[in-house]
Write a protein that holds these residues in place. Structure first.
Motif, PDB file in Angstrom:
ATOM      1  N   PRO A  74      56.715  34.418  11.650  1.00  0.00           N
ATOM      2  CA  PRO A  74      57.918  35.259  11.742  1.00  0.00           C
ATOM      3  C   PRO A  74      57.792  36.529  10.903  1.00  0.00           C
ATOM      4  O   PRO A  74      58.528  36.727   9.953  1.00  0.00           O
ATOM      5  CB  PRO A  74      59.030  34.343  11.231  1.00  0.00           C
ATOM      6  CG  PRO A  74      58.363  33.337  10.391  1.00  0.00           C
ATOM      7  CD  PRO A  74      56.962  33.197  10.874  1.00  0.00           C
ATOM      8  N   PHE A  75      56.835  37.364  11.230  1.00  0.00           N
ATOM      9  CA  PHE A  75      56.671  38.652  10.559  1.00  0.00           C
ATOM     10  C   PHE A  75      56.893  39.754  11.588  1.00  0.00           C
ATOM     11  O   PHE A  75      56.621  39.566  12.760  1.00  0.00           O
ATOM     12  CB  PHE A  75      55.254  38.799   9.977  1.00  0.00           C
ATOM     13  CG  PHE A  75      54.897  37.755   8.967  1.00  0.00           C
ATOM     14  CD1 PHE A  75      55.879  37.161   8.192  1.00  0.00           C
ATOM     15  CD2 PHE A  75      53.581  37.367   8.799  1.00  0.00           C
ATOM     16  CE1 PHE A  75      55.558  36.189   7.258  1.00  0.00           C
ATOM     17  CE2 PHE A  75      53.250  36.393   7.871  1.00  0.00           C
ATOM     18  CZ  PHE A  75      54.236  35.801   7.102  1.00  0.00           C
ATOM     19  N   ARG A  76      57.299  40.905  11.102  1.00  0.00           N
ATOM     20  CA  ARG A  76      57.634  42.002  12.001  1.00  0.00           C
ATOM     21  C   ARG A  76      56.442  42.432  12.856  1.00  0.00           C
ATOM     22  O   ARG A  76      56.563  42.622  14.068  1.00  0.00           O
ATOM     23  CB  ARG A  76      58.141  43.184  11.162  1.00  0.00           C
ATOM     24  CG  ARG A  76      58.500  44.395  11.958  1.00  0.00           C
ATOM     25  CD  ARG A  76      59.204  45.409  11.061  1.00  0.00           C
ATOM     26  NE  ARG A  76      59.320  46.682  11.728  1.00  0.00           N
ATOM     27  CZ  ARG A  76      58.404  47.637  11.630  1.00  0.00           C
ATOM     28  NH1 ARG A  76      57.335  47.463  10.871  1.00  0.00           N
ATOM     29  NH2 ARG A  76      58.560  48.773  12.272  1.00  0.00           N
ATOM     30  N   TRP A  79      55.715  39.868  15.495  1.00  0.00           N
ATOM     31  CA  TRP A  79      56.808  39.877  16.482  1.00  0.00           C
ATOM     32  C   TRP A  79      56.582  41.002  17.487  1.00  0.00           C
ATOM     33  O   TRP A  79      56.724  40.827  18.692  1.00  0.00           O
ATOM     34  CB  TRP A  79      58.120  40.036  15.721  1.00  0.00           C
ATOM     35  CG  TRP A  79      59.354  40.252  16.542  1.00  0.00           C
ATOM     36  CD1 TRP A  79      59.776  41.439  17.077  1.00  0.00           C
ATOM     37  CD2 TRP A  79      60.330  39.269  16.903  1.00  0.00           C
ATOM     38  NE1 TRP A  79      60.963  41.245  17.737  1.00  0.00           N
ATOM     39  CE2 TRP A  79      61.333  39.937  17.655  1.00  0.00           C
ATOM     40  CE3 TRP A  79      60.472  37.911  16.661  1.00  0.00           C
ATOM     41  CZ2 TRP A  79      62.448  39.276  18.165  1.00  0.00           C
ATOM     42  CZ3 TRP A  79      61.581  37.265  17.170  1.00  0.00           C
ATOM     43  CH2 TRP A  79      62.553  37.943  17.915  1.00  0.00           C
ATOM     44  N   LEU A  80      56.214  42.174  16.961  1.00  0.00           N
ATOM     45  CA  LEU A  80      56.033  43.323  17.849  1.00  0.00           C
ATOM     46  C   LEU A  80      54.775  43.180  18.694  1.00  0.00           C
ATOM     47  O   LEU A  80      54.731  43.612  19.838  1.00  0.00           O
ATOM     48  CB  LEU A  80      55.950  44.618  17.029  1.00  0.00           C
ATOM     49  CG  LEU A  80      57.260  45.057  16.364  1.00  0.00           C
ATOM     50  CD1 LEU A  80      57.044  46.271  15.484  1.00  0.00           C
ATOM     51  CD2 LEU A  80      58.318  45.350  17.404  1.00  0.00           C
ATOM     52  N   ARG A  81      53.741  42.567  18.146  1.00  0.00           N
ATOM     53  CA  ARG A  81      52.499  42.494  18.911  1.00  0.00           C
ATOM     54  C   ARG A  81      52.457  41.315  19.871  1.00  0.00           C
ATOM     55  O   ARG A  81      52.083  41.468  21.027  1.00  0.00           O
ATOM     56  CB  ARG A  81      51.304  42.393  17.958  1.00  0.00           C
ATOM     57  CG  ARG A  81      50.016  42.202  18.742  1.00  0.00           C
ATOM     58  CD  ARG A  81      48.765  42.373  17.955  1.00  0.00           C
ATOM     59  NE  ARG A  81      47.628  42.205  18.862  1.00  0.00           N
ATOM     60  CZ  ARG A  81      46.372  42.202  18.497  1.00  0.00           C
ATOM     61  NH1 ARG A  81      46.068  42.380  17.238  1.00  0.00           N
ATOM     62  NH2 ARG A  81      45.419  42.039  19.369  1.00  0.00           N
ATOM     63  N   TYR A  85      58.195  34.410  17.549  1.00  0.00           N
ATOM     64  CA  TYR A  85      57.414  33.519  16.671  1.00  0.00           C
ATOM     65  C   TYR A  85      57.366  32.107  17.254  1.00  0.00           C
ATOM     66  O   TYR A  85      58.266  31.678  17.969  1.00  0.00           O
ATOM     67  CB  TYR A  85      57.951  33.514  15.240  1.00  0.00           C
ATOM     68  CG  TYR A  85      59.444  33.274  15.103  1.00  0.00           C
ATOM     69  CD1 TYR A  85      59.975  31.994  15.205  1.00  0.00           C
ATOM     70  CD2 TYR A  85      60.318  34.332  14.858  1.00  0.00           C
ATOM     71  CE1 TYR A  85      61.329  31.768  15.079  1.00  0.00           C
ATOM     72  CE2 TYR A  85      61.682  34.114  14.735  1.00  0.00           C
ATOM     73  CZ  TYR A  85      62.177  32.829  14.851  1.00  0.00           C
ATOM     74  OH  TYR A  85      63.521  32.611  14.733  1.00  0.00           O
TER      75      TYR A  85
END
Lengths: 244, 317
Positions: A74-76, A79-81, A85
């Motif tokens: 659960p890291f930004r 999440w974007l890539r 999560y």
């Protein structure tokens, strides 16, 4: 107890060291088995079909997990890539789990449906023919080897021992129909394992060779289901927060 | 060798551990430095505070959840409204907080909303929006599209279409590209191996090569033309009477020397070029030329952004 006694008695020291270092692991791992909210309540997660199990076994055999993780944290940036999560619920039927610990290649937790079957076949046989900068090895034998599916029911039985709901009796089958619908329940029936493996392989033809069932067939079937079971559009973003 | 006889201490000030090796080698038993000891006590106190603030010990079928909280905003899918919420500290809440509050995410969100609201013409005219599309689109394209179409959109000859040239199988307007992204595409060409005799396949392949001046027109190619344009082959249904392709069918333009499916440029001799085309005509295309649908994987805004990004890669009209 005096230090001297411990330090001069290696067997005693070994036992005590084991006791002390196991505390950390026990405190972190054991409670997960009885804490109610460990596994999120979501719809859609089902055990793998016979063909997918064989694919998963090939994934393990070829050591894919050494370079590819299957766990989106659960890291930004992740999440974007990679997308949403990973949930504990999504690997509840994975024995052993394929979370991995090293990303030499990209994470595969949400790989399913991202590329075409044809791409997967091409990419596994010759990765650099589609991604020139790739350092992944070639796996041409996956297309040469015919899939050995004679022991797939044994593999399902083994998973059943660990708690995966593959059915043997009529009652178990009915329970699966209730839970997953008839089409999936048929695939989870150990007594019909080989037939349903053949059926899925013939219907979907993952490897592009209609007449054959190769190891590639199973592996691509497995890769195409990764991370696709939960429909995240059904849940609010805040829903999964409450399980932690 | 060690023995445990307490030999007299030479210095007398500091105690030794009581061992003596090689008869006179001893070990001082100095007390721990005061500063070190206080640091150690400090970490003990810190750990107790930590237990109270963050999730810590398991208790029964639940755990000590800690007093710490995180405030985040998340969209409620039923109402479409953004809702602020305060929840106990955990990494998932922290992620939502970060996605909602980070300064560059706020900017990003504002720009995404702007892109979503604008139509394609407005985006193309606005240099700031285009700059945004190019930078964000590059990341999106790299994560999702580059595996097949290449990092620069150059594709792989004979397998995945080049997105930087003028040849578009499914249409090149922003709307068509958007449609391709949303629903995916499935390329299909019937197999003619059973319908046409090997000589006829040869003739059709010869004719196809004359269309892009790869081969001079000949008697063979004239026979091929009759098959292509007539009822026997009926190739013109999809490729058009001018052989320039029909985007609604996903049929390739055969006149422009750009080869999307058959890898003609890699073949050196005319014979080999013919063989490649012949193989495709005989076997057709089924189940191999698939563009995945992205509507369930990417957000509508991401898809729109990608449509603009792909459109500006060069070749689209």
């Amino acid at each position: 107890m005096r230090h001297e006694q411990i330090e001069t008695n290696s067997a005693l020291m070994l036992v005590l060291i084991l006791l002390v270092i196991s505390v950390g692991g026990l405190v972190e791992i054991v409670p997960l088995f009885y804490i109610n909210e460990t596994i999120e309540k979501v719809d859609g997660v089902r055990p793998y079909t016979p063909l997918e199990i064989r694919g998963r076994d090939i994934y393990v055999r070829e050591g894919c997990y050494l370079c590819h993780s299957q766990q989106i944290r659960p890291f930004r940036d992740e999440w974007l890539r990679y997308g949403h999560y990973s949930l504990a619920a999504e690997s509840q039927y994975d024995h052993p789990f394929q979370w991995g610990s090293k990303r030499t290649g990209p994470d595969l937790a949400r790989l399913g449906g991202k590329y075409s079957n044809h791409w997967h076949v091409q990419h596994l046989v010759a990765p650099r023919s589609v991604v020139p900068q790739s350092i992944m090895p070639n796996y041409p034998w996956l297309l040469d080897n015919d899939l050995d599916y004679t022991d797939v029911d044994g593999r399902m039985r083994a998973l059943r021992v660990t708690g995966v709901p593959y059915s043997v009796t009529q009652a178990e089958y009915d329970a699966n129909v209730q839970k997953y619908g008839q089409a999936i329940a048929d695939q989870l029936d150990i007594t019909k394992a080989q037939d349903s493996l053949l059926k899925q392989a013939r219907e979907k033809d993952f490897d592009g060779f209609p007449g054959r069932i190769t190891e590639m067939e199973a592996l691509v079937a497995y890769l195409q289901v990764l991370g696709t079971m939960v429909d995240f559009t059904q849940y609010n973003e805040g829903y999964f927060v409450e399980f932690r | 060798m060690s023995d445990n006889t307490n030999t007299p201490q030479p210095s007398g000030a500091v105690q030794t551990t009581g061992h003596a090796w090689d008869s006179d080698l001893q070990e001082y038993n100095n007390p721990l430095p005061r500063w070190w000891l206080w640091c150690f006590y400090g970490t003990v106190v810190f750990s107790i505070l930590y237990w109270f603030i963050y999730p810590s010990w398991p208790v029964g079928n639940t755990w000590i959840k800690g007093f710490g909280t995180v405030e985040y905003t998340a969209v409620d899918k039923a109402t479409g409204q953004e809702q602020g919420k305060e929840f106990r500290w955990n990494t998932r809440a922290l992620l939502l907080e970060e996605l909602g509050n980070a300064a560059n995410d706020q900017q990003r969100k504002a720009m995404l909303a702007k892109v979503q609201a604008a139509d394609y013409e407005q985006i193309a005219k606005d240099p700031k929006m285009m700059e945004f599309v190019r930078s964000v689109g590059k990341g999106l394209f790299g994560d999702n599209c580059a595996a097949c179409h290449g990092r620069g959109g150059q594709g792989v000859v004979g397998m995945y279409p080049n997105l930087t040239d003028d040849d578009w199988l499914w249409g090149s307007s922003s709307d068509k590209i958007h449609e391709t992204l949303v629903q995916g595409r499935k390329g299909f060409m019937p197999a003619f191996g059973q319908v046409l005799k090997p000589e006829q396949l040869d003739d059709v392949a010869e004719y196809v090569l004359t269309l892009s001046d790869e081969a001079p027109s000949s008697e063979d190619s004239e026979r091929g033309k009759a098959i292509f344009q007539g009822q026997v082959g009926g190739c013109y249904y999809c490729h058009g009477a001018d052989a320039k392709g029909i985007p609604s069918q996903g049929a390739a333009n055969l006149t422009d020397k750009i080869w999307a499916i058959a890898n003609v440029p890699a073949q050196k001799t005319l014979q080999d070029k013919k063989a490649v085309i012949k193989e495709f005509v005989a076997k057709g295309v089924n189940n191999t030329r698939v563009m995945p649908a992205w509507k369930d994987r990417l957000s509508p805004t991401d898809i729109k952004l990608l449509a603009v990004y792909v459109h500006q890669l060069g070749g689209a009209q």
